[in-house]
Design a protein around this motif. Sequence first.
Motif, short mmCIF file in Angstrom:
data_model
loop_
_atom_site.label_atom_id
_atom_site.label_comp_id
_atom_site.label_asym_id
_atom_site.label_seq_id
_atom_site.Cartn_x
_atom_site.Cartn_y
_atom_site.Cartn_z
N ARG A 64 0.84 -1.21 0.00
CA ARG A 64 0.00 0.00 0.00
C ARG A 64 0.87 1.26 0.00
O ARG A 64 0.59 2.23 0.72
CB ARG A 64 -0.96 -0.01 1.20
N ASP A 65 1.91 1.24 -0.84
CA ASP A 65 2.86 2.34 -0.95
C ASP A 65 2.41 3.27 -2.09
O ASP A 65 2.75 3.06 -3.26
CB ASP A 65 4.26 1.78 -1.23
N THR A 66 1.67 4.30 -1.74
CA THR A 66 1.11 5.19 -2.75
C THR A 66 2.18 5.84 -3.62
O THR A 66 2.08 5.84 -4.85
CB THR A 66 0.27 6.29 -2.08
N ASP A 67 3.21 6.40 -3.00
CA ASP A 67 4.25 7.11 -3.76
C ASP A 67 4.91 6.18 -4.77
O ASP A 67 5.15 6.55 -5.92
CB ASP A 67 5.31 7.69 -2.82
N ALA A 68 5.23 4.96 -4.33
CA ALA A 68 5.92 4.01 -5.21
C ALA A 68 5.04 3.59 -6.37
O ALA A 68 5.51 3.44 -7.50
CB ALA A 68 6.38 2.80 -4.41
N VAL A 69 3.75 3.38 -6.12
CA VAL A 69 2.84 2.97 -7.20
C VAL A 69 2.64 4.11 -8.19
O VAL A 69 2.70 3.90 -9.41
CB VAL A 69 1.49 2.51 -6.61
N VAL A 70 2.42 5.30 -7.69
CA VAL A 70 2.22 6.46 -8.57
C VAL A 70 3.45 6.69 -9.45
O VAL A 70 3.33 7.07 -10.62
CB VAL A 70 1.88 7.71 -7.75
N ALA A 71 4.63 6.40 -8.91
CA ALA A 71 5.87 6.61 -9.67
C ALA A 71 5.97 5.68 -10.87
O ALA A 71 6.73 5.95 -11.80
CB ALA A 71 7.08 6.41 -8.75
N THR A 72 5.20 4.59 -10.90
CA THR A 72 5.24 3.65 -12.02
C THR A 72 4.25 4.02 -13.12
O THR A 72 4.22 3.36 -14.17
CB THR A 72 4.92 2.22 -11.56
N ALA A 73 3.43 5.03 -12.90
CA ALA A 73 2.32 5.33 -13.81
C ALA A 73 2.77 6.14 -15.02
O ALA A 73 3.68 6.98 -14.94
CB ALA A 73 1.23 6.08 -13.06
N CYS A 74 2.09 5.92 -16.13
CA CYS A 74 2.27 6.75 -17.31
C CYS A 74 1.83 8.19 -17.01
O CYS A 74 0.93 8.39 -16.18
CB CYS A 74 1.41 6.24 -18.47
N PRO A 75 2.39 9.17 -17.68
CA PRO A 75 1.94 10.56 -17.49
C PRO A 75 0.46 10.74 -17.81
O PRO A 75 -0.18 11.64 -17.26
CB PRO A 75 2.82 11.36 -18.47
N ASP A 76 -0.08 9.90 -18.69
CA ASP A 76 -1.50 10.02 -19.07
C ASP A 76 -2.26 8.75 -18.72
O ASP A 76 -3.17 8.34 -19.45
CB ASP A 76 -1.63 10.32 -20.56
N ILE A 77 -1.92 8.12 -17.60
CA ILE A 77 -2.58 6.87 -17.22
C ILE A 77 -4.10 7.03 -17.27
O ILE A 77 -4.65 8.03 -16.81
CB ILE A 77 -2.12 6.41 -15.82
N TYR A 78 -4.77 6.04 -17.87
CA TYR A 78 -6.22 6.07 -18.07
C TYR A 78 -6.89 5.36 -16.90
O TYR A 78 -6.62 4.18 -16.65
CB TYR A 78 -6.57 5.38 -19.39
N LEU A 79 -7.78 6.08 -16.19
CA LEU A 79 -8.33 5.56 -14.94
C LEU A 79 -9.85 5.52 -14.89
O LEU A 79 -10.42 4.88 -14.01
CB LEU A 79 -7.82 6.40 -13.76
N SER A 80 -10.51 6.22 -15.80
CA SER A 80 -11.97 6.21 -15.81
C SER A 80 -12.43 6.71 -17.17
O SER A 80 -11.67 7.32 -17.92
CB SER A 80 -12.54 7.11 -14.71
N PRO A 112 -1.25 10.78 -13.16
CA PRO A 112 -0.78 10.34 -11.83
C PRO A 112 -1.51 11.00 -10.67
O PRO A 112 -1.70 10.37 -9.63
CB PRO A 112 0.71 10.72 -11.86
N ASP A 113 -1.92 12.27 -10.82
CA ASP A 113 -2.60 12.94 -9.72
C ASP A 113 -3.94 12.28 -9.42
O ASP A 113 -4.35 12.14 -8.26
CB ASP A 113 -2.81 14.42 -10.03
N GLU A 114 -4.64 11.86 -10.48
CA GLU A 114 -5.92 11.17 -10.27
C GLU A 114 -5.69 9.80 -9.64
O GLU A 114 -6.44 9.38 -8.76
CB GLU A 114 -6.68 11.01 -11.59
N LEU A 115 -4.63 9.13 -10.05
CA LEU A 115 -4.30 7.84 -9.43
C LEU A 115 -4.02 8.03 -7.95
O LEU A 115 -4.51 7.26 -7.11
CB LEU A 115 -3.10 7.21 -10.13
N ARG A 116 -3.24 9.04 -7.61
CA ARG A 116 -2.93 9.30 -6.20
C ARG A 116 -4.22 9.58 -5.41
O ARG A 116 -4.40 9.08 -4.29
CB ARG A 116 -1.96 10.47 -6.08
N ALA A 117 -5.09 10.38 -5.99
CA ALA A 117 -6.35 10.70 -5.31
C ALA A 117 -7.18 9.45 -5.08
O ALA A 117 -7.82 9.29 -4.03
CB ALA A 117 -7.14 11.72 -6.13
#
Length: 209
Positions: free
Chosen positions: A33-49, A56-61
């Motif tokens: 459950r390491d938020t920072d580490a997971v967000v660091a692996t995301a694409c700049p335009d990761i598709y979430l919805s 990444p900001d939406e992923l963090r939220a």
Amino acid sequence: MADRQSFPPPNQAAISARLEAFRADLLDKVTARDTDAVVATACPDIYLSHGGNGGPDELRANLDLDPESLTEDLRPQAEMLRESYWQSLQDTLAQPGYFDEDGEFWMPHQWRLSLPASLDPFETYFVTGENVTLRQAPSRAGIVLGLISYEVVIIKKYLDDKAYQLVRLTDGTQGYINSDYLWSMVGYRAALVKSETGEWQLCTFVTGD
């Protein structure tokens, strides 16, 4: 589909040792459950919805889920909703996957199946195990009607609070299957994509049709 078919998972991740290593490391980060580490692996335009902006900001939220971002009636459920999102990400990344024509690695593998128009995707589920028992009644004591492996089944009304669901096989046979082995065909799926520099990234994590 009326003849029933089995769609066993491939082991396509084994094609790339770097992909396997990336996915294993990402799963460790998610399990922790390491938020920072997971967000660091995301694409700049990761598709979430299908309606959000992604990134990444939406992923963090989504991972942190501030109760103040929820409607008042949902705020008491914030911790449960947060953990559900993390667990869905963990479960999805652990699924067998496949490479598409663009070289992206998608999980779960059944996402590549094209359903016939006669099936409502919101009522269609995939049996994720081999030799899963189909029972006459919704309990372990129910008479075994058969063993189901990697098949598409129909559930008219999925009951979230039940351990067993009433399913209909594509040949019309009905029975009960443990909910742990059922994955919605509009459920979560994830894609890992190689960047221009050759690094794997998490680029999609979404649910819905």
